[in-house]
Design a protein around this motif. Sequence first.
Motif, short mmCIF file in Angstrom:
data_model
loop_
_atom_site.label_atom_id
_atom_site.label_comp_id
_atom_site.label_asym_id
_atom_site.label_seq_id
_atom_site.Cartn_x
_atom_site.Cartn_y
_atom_site.Cartn_z
N VAL A 1 10.27 46.17 29.29
CA VAL A 1 10.31 46.03 30.74
C VAL A 1 11.10 47.18 31.33
CG1 VAL A 1 9.99 43.54 30.89
CG2 VAL A 1 12.28 44.46 30.49
N TYR A 2 10.71 47.57 32.54
CA TYR A 2 11.29 48.72 33.22
C TYR A 2 12.48 48.27 34.06
CZ TYR A 2 11.45 52.64 36.54
OH TYR A 2 11.84 53.70 37.32
N VAL A 3 13.60 48.98 33.96
CA VAL A 3 14.79 48.69 34.77
C VAL A 3 14.61 49.39 36.12
CG1 VAL A 3 17.28 48.88 34.96
CG2 VAL A 3 16.24 48.46 32.72
N SER A 4 14.42 48.59 37.17
CA SER A 4 14.17 49.16 38.50
C SER A 4 15.42 49.24 39.37
CB SER A 4 13.11 48.32 39.23
OG SER A 4 13.52 46.97 39.34
N LYS A 5 16.47 48.49 39.02
CA LYS A 5 17.70 48.53 39.80
C LYS A 5 18.87 48.09 38.93
CE LYS A 5 19.86 46.67 44.02
NZ LYS A 5 19.66 45.78 45.20
N VAL A 6 20.00 48.77 39.09
CA VAL A 6 21.24 48.40 38.41
C VAL A 6 22.31 48.19 39.48
CG1 VAL A 6 23.02 49.08 36.76
CG2 VAL A 6 20.63 49.67 36.32
N ILE A 7 22.91 47.01 39.49
CA ILE A 7 23.91 46.68 40.51
C ILE A 7 25.25 47.30 40.13
CG2 ILE A 7 25.14 44.77 41.62
CD1 ILE A 7 22.67 43.05 41.12
N PRO A 8 25.90 47.98 41.07
CA PRO A 8 27.21 48.56 40.77
C PRO A 8 28.22 47.50 40.33
CG PRO A 8 26.35 49.39 42.86
CD PRO A 8 25.44 48.27 42.44
N HIS A 9 29.14 47.91 39.45
CA HIS A 9 30.21 47.05 38.94
C HIS A 9 29.69 45.90 38.07
CE1 HIS A 9 32.56 49.20 41.92
NE2 HIS A 9 31.86 48.66 42.91
N SER A 10 28.44 45.93 37.69
CA SER A 10 27.87 44.85 36.88
C SER A 10 28.02 45.15 35.40
CB SER A 10 26.39 44.67 37.22
OG SER A 10 25.65 45.82 36.82
N ALA A 11 27.70 44.14 34.57
CA ALA A 11 27.74 44.33 33.13
C ALA A 11 26.74 45.40 32.70
CB ALA A 11 27.43 43.00 32.43
N ALA A 12 25.57 45.43 33.35
CA ALA A 12 24.56 46.43 33.01
C ALA A 12 25.06 47.84 33.33
CB ALA A 12 23.27 46.14 33.77
N ALA A 13 25.72 48.01 34.49
CA ALA A 13 26.24 49.33 34.86
C ALA A 13 27.34 49.77 33.91
CB ALA A 13 26.75 49.29 36.30
N THR A 14 28.22 48.87 33.54
CA THR A 14 29.31 49.20 32.62
C THR A 14 28.78 49.59 31.25
OG1 THR A 14 30.75 47.64 33.79
CG2 THR A 14 31.46 48.35 31.61
N ALA A 15 27.69 48.96 30.82
CA ALA A 15 27.11 49.27 29.51
C ALA A 15 26.36 50.59 29.50
CB ALA A 15 26.19 48.14 29.07
N GLY A 16 26.10 51.17 30.68
CA GLY A 16 25.40 52.45 30.75
C GLY A 16 23.91 52.35 30.95
N ILE A 17 23.41 51.18 31.32
CA ILE A 17 21.98 51.04 31.60
C ILE A 17 21.66 51.76 32.92
CG2 ILE A 17 20.14 49.38 32.12
CD1 ILE A 17 21.53 47.42 30.30
N CYS A 18 20.58 52.49 32.95
CA CYS A 18 20.21 53.28 34.11
C CYS A 18 18.83 52.88 34.61
CB CYS A 18 20.19 54.78 33.78
SG CYS A 18 21.76 55.41 33.14
N VAL A 19 18.59 53.14 35.89
CA VAL A 19 17.25 52.96 36.44
C VAL A 19 16.30 53.90 35.70
CG1 VAL A 19 15.80 53.23 38.48
CG2 VAL A 19 18.10 52.26 38.70
N GLY A 20 15.17 53.38 35.26
CA GLY A 20 14.22 54.17 34.47
C GLY A 20 14.24 53.82 33.00
N ASP A 21 15.31 53.15 32.53
CA ASP A 21 15.34 52.71 31.13
C ASP A 21 14.29 51.62 30.91
OD1 ASP A 21 17.38 54.44 30.57
OD2 ASP A 21 18.97 52.92 30.66
N VAL A 22 13.84 51.51 29.67
CA VAL A 22 12.91 50.46 29.27
C VAL A 22 13.59 49.60 28.22
CG1 VAL A 22 10.68 49.91 28.23
CG2 VAL A 22 10.88 51.84 29.80
N ILE A 23 13.77 48.32 28.50
CA ILE A 23 14.36 47.40 27.53
C ILE A 23 13.25 46.93 26.61
CG2 ILE A 23 15.59 45.23 27.21
CD1 ILE A 23 16.77 45.60 29.98
N THR A 24 13.37 47.27 25.32
CA THR A 24 12.32 46.95 24.35
C THR A 24 12.66 45.76 23.47
OG1 THR A 24 13.24 48.55 22.78
CG2 THR A 24 11.55 49.35 24.31
N ALA A 25 13.96 45.40 23.37
CA ALA A 25 14.35 44.25 22.55
C ALA A 25 15.71 43.73 22.99
CB ALA A 25 14.40 44.62 21.07
#
Length: 530
Positions: free
Chosen positions: A297-321
């Motif tokens: 699935v395609y990451v279309s938005k990352v909320i600031p100060h969130s767990a996803a942002a802290t982990a380094g997930i970026c808009v455009g990444d694809v989560i495969t597992a």
Amino acid sequence: MYRFLLVLSLTGLLTCACKPTQRTASPRAKHTESQQQPAEQQPQAQPQAEQPKQPADAPLLPPKTEAVSPESALLMVNVTRQGYNRLTPWEKQPPSQRRTIGTYLGNGMVLTHSTALLNATYAELSLPDSSRTVPAKVVRYDNDLGLGLLTVVHDADASIFDSRTAHPVGDPLSRGKTAELWCTLNGTEPLRVPLYVQVGTTGAGMPRLSLQAEQAVPENFAFGAPVMQDGKLVGLSAGYDANARKLTIINAELLQRFLSHKADTPKGVPAIGMEIATLDDPVFRRYLKLQDGQTGVYVSKVIPHSAAATAGICVGDVITAVEGIPVDNLGRCDLPLYGITPVSVAVRYLKPLGQELNLTISREGNSQELALALNTDSRDKSLLPNEEDDTPPRYIAWGGLVFQPLSGTYLQALKSQARGSLPVEFMEIENREEELQKEGYTELTALTLVIPTPATLGYDNMGFCVVEKVNGHPVHNFSEFAARLDEPTPSGAVEITLNKAPYKLYIDRAAAETANDSLRRSAIPVLRRF
């Protein structure tokens, strides 16, 4: 010939009358029935040893005991509830009553569904036949998991548990398994309903199981009832479709997660803080440099100060597992217990708060692993947070103007009253949240209501907007707004800047104080609550 048939008929009737039935006996008939059993089948009465008191921080896990009939495991939970009115925050909603089933866990603890405990002003426990009722108190609840614990208010009332039997929590159910729902008919006659696990489903953001009941379940006594397998508690009823005879349950692994929480463990489920989109478009998949057969699935938005942002997930990444479980192009995982489940549910469910979740992502065609620290930062640090249902809303009523911190809880209440719509001044906040956070806003203050007073003449239609400044000073949170509102001005007038035309209000402080006295006497006894 007729005499012979009559003898046969009477013989058949006598045989049927003596044949024991499969239904569990009622409490009054139990003693008589046990005396008719052969000696090797009679249950041996064992004296109940006094259970040691449990330390405050010890896991609330029930002791292991032998299976017994349903009535000895059940209690009735009767709750009077009265929530706050989010739109007129100095008032409460009309009181209501809720009656549901509780399951005795041992150590004086009763497990039930959390919905029954929200905004509880009074609670009591009673035996299923209502022969005894005692006051109860809520120990804790977790509305995300859907579970809550009660115990008695007075130690002397703990004897209500003497006739109850605790059951251990068993292994979680999965597709194809069978179990029993334990409940009562009319609150007195015990009833076991055979169940068959069909498919997984989603409820309240967490996975649930859907079970097919072999017979109709009493709707008034299905909610919060235990689901048992081999004498062990394997689920708790969370909903029932009477037409299809399908029961939705909270599975055993979530029961264990809730019961093993310590007092200082944060409640709730993780908030990851990202938005995703499906990848069923082959052209888009090639643009993302995904290999043939690779899904995600395609990451279309990352909320600031969130767990996803802290982990380094970026808009455009694809989560495969997620935790090694592949994610398909429609955003689904195949979970062992629940089957096909949305990945948005899986990331909240697979591990509890405080742990790390392993994600496999594809970035510019390269695969890599990321560790996601599970927390609730995206909710807690949001400009539109969701408040606890039983938390009193904060507000300031000043001169006839009512101000509140803008929250997701308030917006949901407003949307319900307005049949799904929101004022434009509130809708634009979601698109500006990141911008406002960069400007230093940690909380938004809203003008939610205008009460006609001499101080508010001409401003009757100025409700439902956001306060930007007071006397020319930006207000970044509700406490700062209150402090600015109380600052004296040379002219005696207070200037409030809003995001709604005519954008500025001018309130005479002396007129506002006079209006405050009138409001305090007639309508709002407490003008401020923080």
